[in-house]
Scaffold this motif. Sequence first.
Motif, mmCIF file in Angstrom:
data_model
loop_
_atom_site.group_PDB
_atom_site.id
_atom_site.type_symbol
_atom_site.label_atom_id
_atom_site.label_comp_id
_atom_site.label_asym_id
_atom_site.label_seq_id
_atom_site.Cartn_x
_atom_site.Cartn_y
_atom_site.Cartn_z
ATOM 1 N N UNK A 1 0.973 -1.248 -0.023
ATOM 2 C CA UNK A 1 -0.122 -0.044 0.138
ATOM 3 C C UNK A 1 0.732 1.253 0.074
ATOM 4 N N UNK A 2 0.765 2.087 -0.820
ATOM 5 C CA UNK A 2 1.453 3.370 -1.107
ATOM 6 C C UNK A 2 0.508 4.613 -1.046
ATOM 7 N N UNK A 3 1.110 5.276 -0.119
ATOM 8 C CA UNK A 3 0.198 6.743 -0.060
ATOM 9 C C UNK A 3 0.934 7.875 -0.870
ATOM 10 N N UNK A 4 0.260 8.567 -1.734
ATOM 11 C CA UNK A 4 0.996 9.565 -2.727
ATOM 12 C C UNK A 4 0.424 11.018 -2.376
ATOM 13 N N UNK A 5 0.926 11.913 -2.027
ATOM 14 C CA UNK A 5 0.341 13.179 -1.692
ATOM 15 C C UNK A 5 0.381 14.012 -3.094
ATOM 16 N N UNK B 1 -4.344 8.092 -2.661
ATOM 17 C CA UNK B 1 -3.879 9.299 -2.914
ATOM 18 C C UNK B 1 -4.529 10.396 -1.654
ATOM 19 N N UNK B 2 -3.660 11.499 -1.881
ATOM 20 C CA UNK B 2 -4.269 12.525 -0.759
ATOM 21 C C UNK B 2 -4.013 13.906 -1.499
ATOM 22 N N UNK B 3 -4.820 14.709 -0.933
ATOM 23 C CA UNK B 3 -4.942 16.009 -1.364
ATOM 24 C C UNK B 3 -5.563 16.968 -0.473
ATOM 25 N N UNK B 4 -5.359 18.239 -0.500
ATOM 26 C CA UNK B 4 -6.203 19.439 0.245
ATOM 27 C C UNK B 4 -7.445 19.404 -0.351
ATOM 28 N N UNK B 5 -7.665 19.167 -1.828
ATOM 29 C CA UNK B 5 -8.778 19.392 -2.456
ATOM 30 C C UNK B 5 -9.388 17.896 -3.023
ATOM 31 N N UNK C 1 -2.163 9.242 10.809
ATOM 32 C CA UNK C 1 -3.132 8.492 10.869
ATOM 33 C C UNK C 1 -3.701 7.795 9.549
ATOM 34 N N UNK C 2 -3.307 8.568 8.424
ATOM 35 C CA UNK C 2 -3.569 7.954 7.148
ATOM 36 C C UNK C 2 -2.812 6.888 6.920
ATOM 37 N N UNK C 3 -1.312 6.995 7.189
ATOM 38 C CA UNK C 3 -0.279 5.782 6.800
ATOM 39 C C UNK C 3 -0.559 4.712 7.830
ATOM 40 N N UNK C 4 -1.211 5.056 9.381
ATOM 41 C CA UNK C 4 -1.434 3.730 10.075
ATOM 42 C C UNK C 4 -2.601 3.284 9.740
ATOM 43 N N UNK D 1 2.885 0.869 3.258
ATOM 44 C CA UNK D 1 4.352 0.537 3.409
ATOM 45 C C UNK D 1 5.264 1.598 2.940
ATOM 46 N N UNK D 2 4.740 2.475 2.176
ATOM 47 C CA UNK D 2 5.490 3.637 1.718
ATOM 48 C C UNK D 2 4.594 4.884 1.675
ATOM 49 N N UNK D 3 5.404 6.092 1.924
ATOM 50 C CA UNK D 3 4.622 7.374 1.672
ATOM 51 C C UNK D 3 5.692 7.949 0.667
ATOM 52 N N UNK D 4 4.892 8.512 -0.449
ATOM 53 C CA UNK D 4 5.643 9.319 -1.381
ATOM 54 C C UNK D 4 5.080 10.651 -1.292
#
Length: 331
Positions: A6-10, A36-40, A69-72, A77-80
């Motif tokens: 699982x990869x989190x991408x901002x 994916x993450x974003x302010x919008x 919290x998002x990653x947990x 496994x990875x935050x980009x």
Amino acid sequence: MKNQATVVVTGAGSSTAMGVIKGLARQKELAVRVVSCDVESMSAGAYLAQAFRRVPPVSDPSYLAVMLEVCASEKADLLIPIVDAEFGLLARNRSLFEEAGTRVAVASEEALGICTDKEATVRFFLSIGIAAPRTWRPEDLDPRPGDFPLILKPRLGGRGSIGVHRVDDRDEYRFHLAKAGDCIVQEFIEGDEFTMDTLSDFDGRPLAVIPRRRLEVRSGISYKGLVVRDQEMIDLCCRILRTLGQPGPSCIQCIIRGGVRHFIEINPRFGGGTAFTIAGAGVNTPLMLVRAALGHPMTARIGDFRDGVTLLRYWDEVVVLPGGAGGGPWT
């Protein structure tokens, strides 16, 4: 050894995030779930990933707690991180993410201090024997007619071509300098512009360096590019990466004038032209980064890429149905 991640991408609304998300979605080697993450919430990346989380801007005091919290909760496994403003905070708190099992693809605070300060970047290049443009602080330069054209650019940070101005005479120089704030002045180097997409493992060992000539640039983002095998450029990038020792991706810029490679900037992240490297050169650097985060044995691919490939970018669309459900690419 895990074969799924699982990869989190901002920065889900950016072209850079689009390249990373597409690279992970259009491969069959690993089962990768992208959050994916974003302010919008109305960001294209919100509908191209498997999940989306709306997060506050990095200036918000709750940003760090929300990202943890998002990653947990997503068991990432990875935050980009893609947004430059995030890097310092994430680098200082890397251990908090690692304690929760998430590797963070961000440079060290020391490397960030070099990469995000353009004056420090030039000093770094010169200190390791790499050519760079002549650079001044405005208070140290009283330009004469023969010194023009010059380039004014913000000293700290900067994204795309925001705040960067070519000035051709003293009147233009004074006009832009009055509005520039903390900036540097550089000689204008006319020549072929290149960006090198690079990747290092989490020990700072270079894994990939892919040069491409910037044939057309809009707002600092490559729209037409040609993958070029330039061994001297590759070797110089490896020297930069080994000296910095930073993990993860970066895009390094240089201009060739008279056969001399003048290095300009180091952006310690995936670049807006990541798609050129994946689709054009055939090197899926986001996938390689995921493999490194999972602890897979990594083989460096220095010089191992498709040469001479040209990519032409175009607009694409994401269709969002009423209520925000069922969004996806227009096909």
